[in-house]
Design a protein around this motif. Sequence first.
Motif, PDB file in Angstrom:
ATOM      1  N   GLN A 123       0.827  -1.203   0.000  1.00 45.82           N
ATOM      2  CA  GLN A 123       0.000   0.000   0.000  1.00 45.82           C
ATOM      3  C   GLN A 123       0.865   1.258   0.000  1.00 45.82           C
ATOM      4  OE1 GLN A 123      -3.179  -0.003   2.751  1.00 45.82           O
ATOM      5  NE2 GLN A 123      -3.959  -1.999   2.065  1.00 45.82           N
ATOM      6  N   VAL A 124       0.468   2.191  -0.831  1.00 46.70           N
ATOM      7  CA  VAL A 124       1.264   3.401  -0.971  1.00 46.70           C
ATOM      8  C   VAL A 124       0.766   4.522  -0.063  1.00 46.70           C
ATOM      9  CG1 VAL A 124       1.776   2.833  -3.344  1.00 46.70           C
ATOM     10  CG2 VAL A 124      -0.117   4.356  -2.848  1.00 46.70           C
ATOM     11  N   GLY A 125      -0.378   4.300   0.576  1.00 41.32           N
ATOM     12  CA  GLY A 125      -0.917   5.338   1.463  1.00 41.32           C
ATOM     13  C   GLY A 125      -1.249   6.604   0.707  1.00 41.32           C
ATOM     14  N   LEU A 131      -3.295  14.730  -5.958  1.00 43.05           N
ATOM     15  CA  LEU A 131      -2.873  14.827  -7.349  1.00 43.05           C
ATOM     16  C   LEU A 131      -4.071  14.610  -8.257  1.00 43.05           C
ATOM     17  CD1 LEU A 131       0.514  12.878  -7.561  1.00 43.05           C
ATOM     18  CD2 LEU A 131       0.136  15.342  -7.706  1.00 43.05           C
ATOM     19  N   GLY A 132      -4.237  15.507  -9.204  1.00 44.57           N
ATOM     20  CA  GLY A 132      -5.265  15.317 -10.208  1.00 44.57           C
ATOM     21  C   GLY A 132      -4.728  14.466 -11.339  1.00 44.57           C
ATOM     22  N   GLY A 133      -5.599  14.162 -12.303  1.00 41.72           N
ATOM     23  CA  GLY A 133      -5.202  13.310 -13.412  1.00 41.72           C
ATOM     24  C   GLY A 133      -4.030  13.874 -14.205  1.00 41.72           C
ATOM     25  N   ARG A 134      -4.107  15.144 -14.521  1.00 39.90           N
ATOM     26  CA  ARG A 134      -3.042  15.743 -15.327  1.00 39.90           C
ATOM     27  C   ARG A 134      -1.718  15.712 -14.578  1.00 39.90           C
ATOM     28  NH1 ARG A 134      -4.038  17.762 -19.898  1.00 39.90           N
ATOM     29  NH2 ARG A 134      -6.191  18.058 -20.578  1.00 39.90           N
ATOM     30  N   GLU A 135      -1.812  15.912 -13.262  1.00 38.76           N
ATOM     31  CA  GLU A 135      -0.577  15.963 -12.476  1.00 38.76           C
ATOM     32  C   GLU A 135       0.075  14.592 -12.358  1.00 38.76           C
ATOM     33  OE1 GLU A 135      -1.758  19.336  -9.271  1.00 38.76           O
ATOM     34  OE2 GLU A 135      -3.208  17.765  -9.711  1.00 38.76           O
ATOM     35  N   ILE A 136      -0.742  13.582 -12.102  1.00 43.23           N
ATOM     36  CA  ILE A 136      -0.137  12.252 -11.950  1.00 43.23           C
ATOM     37  C   ILE A 136       0.371  11.748 -13.296  1.00 43.23           C
ATOM     38  CG2 ILE A 136      -2.188  10.804 -12.303  1.00 43.23           C
ATOM     39  CD1 ILE A 136      -1.176   9.068 -10.005  1.00 43.23           C
ATOM     40  N   CYS A 137      -0.272  12.158 -14.371  1.00 42.51           N
ATOM     41  CA  CYS A 137       0.202  11.767 -15.694  1.00 42.51           C
ATOM     42  C   CYS A 137       1.523  12.451 -16.041  1.00 42.51           C
ATOM     43  CB  CYS A 137      -0.839  12.092 -16.759  1.00 42.51           C
ATOM     44  SG  CYS A 137      -2.243  10.963 -16.764  1.00 42.51           S
ATOM     45  N   ALA A 138       1.775  13.582 -15.419  1.00 44.38           N
ATOM     46  CA  ALA A 138       3.004  14.313 -15.707  1.00 44.38           C
ATOM     47  C   ALA A 138       4.208  13.747 -14.948  1.00 44.38           C
ATOM     48  CB  ALA A 138       2.819  15.796 -15.357  1.00 44.38           C
ATOM     49  N   LEU A 139       3.925  12.853 -13.996  1.00 45.55           N
ATOM     50  CA  LEU A 139       5.031  12.301 -13.206  1.00 45.55           C
ATOM     51  C   LEU A 139       5.833  11.302 -14.031  1.00 45.55           C
ATOM     52  CD1 LEU A 139       3.336  11.615  -9.741  1.00 45.55           C
ATOM     53  CD2 LEU A 139       4.670  13.594 -10.458  1.00 45.55           C
ATOM     54  N   THR A 140       7.139  11.326 -13.857  1.00 40.24           N
ATOM     55  CA  THR A 140       7.992  10.342 -14.519  1.00 40.24           C
ATOM     56  C   THR A 140       8.016   9.075 -13.677  1.00 40.24           C
ATOM     57  OG1 THR A 140       9.962  11.014 -13.327  1.00 40.24           O
ATOM     58  CG2 THR A 140       9.453  12.199 -15.358  1.00 40.24           C
ATOM     59  N   GLU A 141       8.569   8.022 -14.284  1.00 39.64           N
ATOM     60  CA  GLU A 141       8.671   6.764 -13.536  1.00 39.64           C
ATOM     61  C   GLU A 141       9.532   6.958 -12.296  1.00 39.64           C
ATOM     62  OE1 GLU A 141       9.721   3.398 -15.858  1.00 39.64           O
ATOM     63  OE2 GLU A 141      10.074   2.132 -14.094  1.00 39.64           O
ATOM     64  N   ALA A 142      10.571   7.758 -12.445  1.00 41.67           N
ATOM     65  CA  ALA A 142      11.446   8.018 -11.294  1.00 41.67           C
ATOM     66  C   ALA A 142      10.676   8.693 -10.164  1.00 41.67           C
ATOM     67  CB  ALA A 142      12.623   8.890 -11.719  1.00 41.67           C
ATOM     68  N   GLU A 143       9.803   9.614 -10.553  1.00 44.81           N
ATOM     69  CA  GLU A 143       9.028  10.308  -9.527  1.00 44.81           C
ATOM     70  C   GLU A 143       8.011   9.370  -8.882  1.00 44.81           C
ATOM     71  OE1 GLU A 143       8.947  14.921 -11.006  1.00 44.81           O
ATOM     72  OE2 GLU A 143       7.902  13.425 -12.210  1.00 44.81           O
ATOM     73  N   PHE A 144       7.503   8.447  -9.666  1.00 40.54           N
ATOM     74  CA  PHE A 144       6.623   7.427  -9.092  1.00 40.54           C
ATOM     75  C   PHE A 144       7.376   6.614  -8.050  1.00 40.54           C
ATOM     76  CE2 PHE A 144       2.366   6.367 -10.679  1.00 40.54           C
ATOM     77  CZ  PHE A 144       2.161   7.404 -11.557  1.00 40.54           C
ATOM     78  N   ARG A 145       8.588   6.190  -8.443  1.00 37.17           N
ATOM     79  CA  ARG A 145       9.398   5.384  -7.524  1.00 37.17           C
ATOM     80  C   ARG A 145       9.749   6.168  -6.273  1.00 37.17           C
ATOM     81  NH1 ARG A 145      11.773   0.963 -10.703  1.00 37.17           N
ATOM     82  NH2 ARG A 145      12.514   2.256 -12.408  1.00 37.17           N
ATOM     83  N   ARG A 147       7.956   8.508  -4.896  1.00 34.48           N
ATOM     84  CA  ARG A 147       6.798   8.616  -4.023  1.00 34.48           C
ATOM     85  C   ARG A 147       6.435   7.270  -3.414  1.00 34.48           C
ATOM     86  NH1 ARG A 147       3.134  13.078  -4.862  1.00 34.48           N
ATOM     87  NH2 ARG A 147       4.139  14.688  -6.118  1.00 34.48           N
ATOM     88  N   SER A 148       6.681   6.227  -4.168  1.00 36.68           N
ATOM     89  CA  SER A 148       6.382   4.887  -3.666  1.00 36.68           C
ATOM     90  C   SER A 148       7.479   3.931  -4.107  1.00 36.68           C
ATOM     91  CB  SER A 148       5.036   4.423  -4.205  1.00 36.68           C
ATOM     92  OG  SER A 148       4.834   3.072  -3.882  1.00 36.68           O
ATOM     93  N   PRO A 149       8.516   3.785  -3.306  1.00 33.14           N
ATOM     94  CA  PRO A 149       9.666   2.955  -3.681  1.00 33.14           C
ATOM     95  C   PRO A 149       9.277   1.516  -3.988  1.00 33.14           C
ATOM     96  CG  PRO A 149      10.149   4.256  -1.721  1.00 33.14           C
ATOM     97  CD  PRO A 149       8.685   4.414  -2.001  1.00 33.14           C
TER      98      PRO A 149
END
Length: 268
Positions: A123-125, A131-145, A147-149
């Motif tokens: 769970q990422v909590g 984050l809205g749709g546009r914002e989460i879509c703008a995240l890179t894979e690195a930024e995903f990692r 936020r949630s390793p």
Amino acid sequence: MLLTEDVAWLLKGAEPHTASAPVPAPSPAPEEPEQCPVIDSQDVPLAPGSSLPPVLQEQEEECSQEQEECSLEQVQTLVVGEVLKDIETACKLLNIPADPLEWSSGNVQKWVLWTEHLYRLPQVGGAFQELGGREICALTEAEFRQRSPQSGDVLHAHLDIWRSEGEELWAEADSSCSGQPIHLWQFLRELLLKPHSYGHCIRWLNQEKGIFKIEDSAHVARLWGLRKNRPAMNYDKLSRSIRQYYKKGIIRKPAVSQRLVYQFLHPV
DNA sequence: CAACAGGAGGCCT
DNA sequence: AGGCCTCCTGTTG
């Protein structure tokens, strides 16, 4: 559940632009601008109920021999069709738009929770809260990692698929899913119709007779709670709602009553 | 102990 | 009013 995940990797590897290319906008299929919206895969030799993996193996063996492009395209068509159906189903069950760009922050949160429960991710909590749709879509894979390793990479891969398939679907899904509230019995039936996604928590014992078993009561209740925006939903309350169907003749206990086993009265 | 049965009241559309 | 949601008491395997 395995299928879609396999598909994620397959698509990633098969796509012309591999790895972490900084793709700014959701890139539609670079080829075949006209014929791709055909979702129905009638030209593909696949029975409606049959499972995908054997076909994929078959195709891949052919791939390694010759005609790589042709076979690969067939596989992609096949796979994309399945993924489209899965996304469409998830949209209906979650009551969110198919296109991630249209998501509200609430939709994003729903999608994250749903995906991590569907694929049993850690769970990422609140890693993607606010984050809205546009914002989460703008995240890179690195930024995903970042936020949630633990599961950021998987979530990013899934979001990628949604982004590439979403805009084809949103018009259709918008008209079909964002409507009146879904009924519990409909919700259960939708889950049952996607055994490769939800078979671990609910499955048919005898589809002809409409008999099904809830394998993971807490999980099904959680999914129902997500759909209805009821974080406190549990199996105790869900089962009470099922029991309301007894006198309505929608669901009953089968002749031989078993724990967590119910039966639809008007099977379809 | 979890699932099961069903009454009762509240809430929302 | 219908469809849940919530809370409840009590029963059953």
